[in-house]
Design a protein around this motif. Structure first.
Motif, PDB file in Angstrom:
ATOM      1  N   ILE A  32       0.865  -1.177   0.000  1.00 50.45           N
ATOM      2  CA  ILE A  32       0.000   0.000   0.000  1.00 50.45           C
ATOM      3  C   ILE A  32       0.900   1.224   0.000  1.00 50.45           C
ATOM      4  CG2 ILE A  32      -1.690   1.328   1.318  1.00 50.45           C
ATOM      5  CD1 ILE A  32      -2.736  -1.365   2.407  1.00 50.45           C
ATOM      6  N   GLU A  33       0.702   2.067  -0.996  1.00 49.26           N
ATOM      7  CA  GLU A  33       1.513   3.288  -1.139  1.00 49.26           C
ATOM      8  C   GLU A  33       0.626   4.478  -0.775  1.00 49.26           C
ATOM      9  OE1 GLU A  33       2.722   3.884  -5.174  1.00 49.26           O
ATOM     10  OE2 GLU A  33       3.410   5.935  -4.787  1.00 49.26           O
ATOM     11  N   ILE A  34       0.992   5.176   0.276  1.00 51.56           N
ATOM     12  CA  ILE A  34       0.208   6.338   0.705  1.00 51.56           C
ATOM     13  C   ILE A  34       0.759   7.595   0.018  1.00 51.56           C
ATOM     14  CG2 ILE A  34      -0.397   7.779   2.718  1.00 51.56           C
ATOM     15  CD1 ILE A  34      -1.880   5.081   2.639  1.00 51.56           C
ATOM     16  N   PHE A  35      -0.163   8.407  -0.478  1.00 54.09           N
ATOM     17  CA  PHE A  35       0.242   9.607  -1.204  1.00 54.09           C
ATOM     18  C   PHE A  35       0.870  10.642  -0.253  1.00 54.09           C
ATOM     19  CE2 PHE A  35      -3.551   8.512  -4.119  1.00 54.09           C
ATOM     20  CZ  PHE A  35      -2.765   7.637  -4.856  1.00 54.09           C
ATOM     21  N   ASP A  36       1.725  11.492  -0.821  1.00 59.37           N
ATOM     22  CA  ASP A  36       2.487  12.467  -0.029  1.00 59.37           C
ATOM     23  C   ASP A  36       1.608  13.285   0.917  1.00 59.37           C
ATOM     24  OD1 ASP A  36       4.699  11.599  -1.348  1.00 59.37           O
ATOM     25  OD2 ASP A  36       4.858  13.333  -2.687  1.00 59.37           O
ATOM     26  N   GLU A  37       0.445  13.711   0.413  1.00 61.29           N
ATOM     27  CA  GLU A  37      -0.416  14.593   1.201  1.00 61.29           C
ATOM     28  C   GLU A  37      -0.844  13.981   2.533  1.00 61.29           C
ATOM     29  OE1 GLU A  37      -3.760  15.769  -1.113  1.00 61.29           O
ATOM     30  OE2 GLU A  37      -4.669  16.960   0.508  1.00 61.29           O
ATOM     31  N   TYR A  38      -0.841  12.640   2.588  1.00 62.74           N
ATOM     32  CA  TYR A  38      -1.333  11.965   3.788  1.00 62.74           C
ATOM     33  C   TYR A  38      -0.224  11.250   4.565  1.00 62.74           C
ATOM     34  CZ  TYR A  38      -5.650  13.171   1.554  1.00 62.74           C
ATOM     35  OH  TYR A  38      -6.655  13.884   0.969  1.00 62.74           O
ATOM     36  N   ALA A  39       1.013  11.597   4.267  1.00 61.83           N
ATOM     37  CA  ALA A  39       2.137  10.932   4.927  1.00 61.83           C
ATOM     38  C   ALA A  39       2.077  11.086   6.448  1.00 61.83           C
ATOM     39  CB  ALA A  39       3.457  11.486   4.389  1.00 61.83           C
TER      40      ALA A  39
END
Lengths: 124, 124
Positions: A32-39
């Motif tokens: 699962i790759e979380i997008f930068d905005e939600y790091a």
């Protein structure tokens, strides 16, 4: 009510037919790759052993459940339902920055992830 | 990704503070009213003892998780998260047409329901 994709699932399953009916029946590794905005929302996630993943089953049939023969969409766990929100409990194997290595995810490759939350116990 | 409200929850809780932190901690009766358009999707639902209810936590703070102190939104089960999708396992007491009498629902009164599905075991 609008949804914000928070990440994307990378799995070995290219089609709905290839994905297991229940994620826990197959322990193939997925990411699962979380997008930068939600790091920042990931802070502390490594403490979770199991997480509940909510994702969008984009290949599902959203007209299902408006027909009248057989069990209705709300009496089934098929991804074919008015809102194709899939809920899957995964085991967290590793967290590397914004990438989570997990087992038991039944999503088709490329599915958009909507939420992660710690699972209190095995959720199915 | 757009959601279709399929019903509405009638509960004794007027505010988020009044609702239990986990639905299973409170067995107050609640009612789920499914809208006419999705009545057929209920076929067979009376066979379910427990259902997983997905609803929209409309009073949640959607900016939560973009801050950097403490556990992030994905490491918490608070309704304050990028997508306020609440998942609650309820006991089905009775089904009367498009109205389901349930126990254990932690939603604020008037919350829009997005999905119901049979629970394989207690989901939390």
């Amino acid at each position: 009510m609008t949804l914000r994709p928070v990440g994307v699932a990378h799995t070995p399953y290219d089609t709905p037919d290839a994905a297991p009916h229940q994620g826990f029946a197959d322990d193939a590794d997925a990411e699962i790759e979380i997008f930068d905005e939600y790091a920042d929302a990931l802070a502390g996630i490594a403490d979770a052993i199991r997480i509940t993943v909510v994702y969008w089953a984009h290949l599902a049939d959203r007209t299902s459940g408006t027909e009248s023969d057989g069990p209705g969409a709300f009496a089934r766990r098929s991804p074919d339902r008015p809102n194709p929100l899939s809920i899957c409990v995964c085991t967290v194997y590793d967290v590397d920055g914004q990438r989570l290595e997990v087992g038991g995810l039944d999503a088709v490759d490329g599915s958009l992830v909507l939420d992660l939350k710690p699972s209190l116990q095995t959720e199915r």
